[in-house]
Enzyme design. Sequence first.
Site, mmCIF file in Angstrom:
data_model
loop_
_atom_site.group_PDB
_atom_site.id
_atom_site.type_symbol
_atom_site.label_atom_id
_atom_site.label_comp_id
_atom_site.label_asym_id
_atom_site.label_seq_id
_atom_site.Cartn_x
_atom_site.Cartn_y
_atom_site.Cartn_z
ATOM 1 N N CYS A 259 2.006 44.294 -53.296
ATOM 2 C CA CYS A 259 0.939 43.546 -52.639
ATOM 3 C C CYS A 259 0.540 42.276 -53.381
ATOM 4 C CB CYS A 259 -0.326 44.366 -52.466
ATOM 5 S SG CYS A 259 -0.097 45.803 -51.454
ATOM 6 N N LYS B 79 9.619 42.182 -54.363
ATOM 7 C CA LYS B 79 10.221 41.651 -55.579
ATOM 8 C C LYS B 79 9.554 42.154 -56.844
ATOM 9 C CE LYS B 79 12.420 37.524 -57.113
ATOM 10 N NZ LYS B 79 13.726 38.159 -56.970
HETATM 11 N N1 GLU Z 1 -2.234 51.403 -51.876
HETATM 12 C C1 GLU Z 1 -2.471 50.273 -51.050
HETATM 13 C C2 GLU Z 1 -1.863 50.412 -49.669
HETATM 14 O O1 GLU Z 1 -1.037 51.198 -49.409
HETATM 15 C C3 GLU Z 1 -1.980 48.994 -51.732
HETATM 16 C C4 GLU Z 1 -0.511 49.013 -51.981
HETATM 17 C C5 GLU Z 1 0.042 48.076 -53.057
HETATM 18 O O2 GLU Z 1 -0.627 47.494 -53.880
HETATM 19 O O3 GLU Z 1 1.287 47.989 -53.082
HETATM 20 O O4 GLU Z 1 -2.230 49.727 -48.803
#
Ligand code: GLU
Length: 591
Positions: free
Chosen positions: A2, A586
């Site tokens: 993210c 990435k």
């Molecule tokens: N755990 C959160 C979600 O699934 C954020 C995921 C992340 O940071 O990759 O939306």
Amino acid sequence: MCGIFGYIGTKKDDDAATRVVAGLGRLSYRGYDSWGVAGVDSSGITVTKDVGVVPAQKPKTVGLFSVAVGHTRWATHGGVTKNNAHPHLASDGSFALAQNGIVENFLELRERLKKEFSFTTQTDTEVIVRLIEKKKQKTTDLHEAVRAAFMELEGRNTVIILAEDSTVIAARNGSPLVLGKSKSGNSYFSSDTLSFANEVETVLVVENGQMVVCEGQTVQLFDIASGDTVVPKFEALTVVAETADKAGYDHFMVKEIHDSADVLAQVAAQDPLAMKELAQAIDTARTVYTLGSGTAGIAAAQIAFYLRKYAKVNTISLVGAEAQSYFDLFGPGDLIIAPSQSGETADVLEVLELAQTKGVKIATYVNMSGSMMTRMADFPFMAGAGPEFCVMSTKVFTSQIAWGYLLAKTVAGEFTEGVAELEKTKHALRTYLADTKTEKSLKKLAKKLIPASSIFLLGKSQNLEMVKEGMVKMIEGSYKHAHGIAAGDLKHYAITLMEKGVPVIVAVSNDEARTDTISAGIEVQSRGATVIGIGQGKVDQFDAFVELPDTGETAALINVVALQLLAYYMTVLLGNNVDKPRNIAKSVTVK
Ligand code: GLU
């Protein structure tokens, strides 16, 4: 993984959402399954979100706000749906929150909070929102509620919160967070510095366990555990924003593979003193480990191979997610060498943080500036390979193994010879990549591989990790099953799968492994497999052979570049998304 981005404009008519959408676009290498933006004005907070990649421009439905935050998601908890996309709104609409990380105790927290709050998404993120709401029952101060909630979260988490009074709060524990300030006082929040490098003058790297609270031009920094204020130290920005330019190529992947010769020049230009200093640490270390995940894990294994082969150092290579059994063995005198593209890989950071508490020294070789890994390292090295926009890593991998080769030569007291070998390899690679026959032969081979449901790749010695990397690129890009395996191990099991027409790529060089590797190729050929050799010294018995320049000790570097190109052409022929393959990101900042 993210990406998080936020903007506080100083002027009323500043279009924050446009900046946030553009910033998220630059962060979409971190995840691109859904996106969202929250903006605030006198009528409150408005959230716009959708599934898919961040749009190139701010959608017309998003209004004009001078303060906004946003998120590009790589789902960990909860399906890829519009509802699960971030930012998530508080029940009373008083704040919106986006998260990078995983709340490891989210089930337990949700059970507790469910008694009082109704949950509307499947995400772990919503637990943070409800927990803050719970804490707000005891304080009117949002930042105190955020701080209290953050203390209860387990896992590596970073959040950004937009409040209805236009305050932006961001807290960090694990995943990266930087704050930038422009000349005119506008504030930018992001998961990386490059995404706002064009616009800011100074940067504040928010450390783990810290929280920033920004209102207009005012910035307050807090230690989350104690609640004490910390003096924010903004530094002049040193990172230069590189524009995403395909330089006339169809995709970033092929452009970046073609950058490989320049990348070798960068490695050859590494500071000899710094290399010698690390070489000395290797020489005197109790145990030397290399560590990485995914492609960088394969690079780590190849670096270990070079250290064993050319420096005669007993080196153990570890994969980030599987290093636990070594935790009790780590101790003072040990050294870990960690190559990484982003320098933020969660499972690698976890190992490094633990190892550091046990007195282990750390050397890193990272491509992104200002990363966690670089900042914690005793021996921080930068790859300087230039930005890699394709999610599949190619030139950075080549840079990592070339550096590993040079490091091994340095330990052996042959730094100058190592540099000369890399220079020679650079020229050979440049000529090979510029030759029109290269594209023709690899495209032809890619076409042959398209109908196959499974592709095998065999290698030995310097080429073993290269065929594994070829396998990774084929899996990532073509979504085909590929299997990279030690040529000599094949007869112990995988030979049962050899039947008429199964394609087997055999990487072979003019080295001590040549005879054995060729034998393995012939063995599978006798069972009907179609054997395609790739490397140095044509093998007439094989069904086909892609001949590559012979650079001796560094032949693996050439061979992997050819395998990367092969995977690229397969991906193109299959019509897949080359620069953004499905499901991956990435920078893997979650475990
Ligand atoms: N755990 C959160 C979600 O699934 C954020 C995921 C992340 O940071 O990759 O939306």
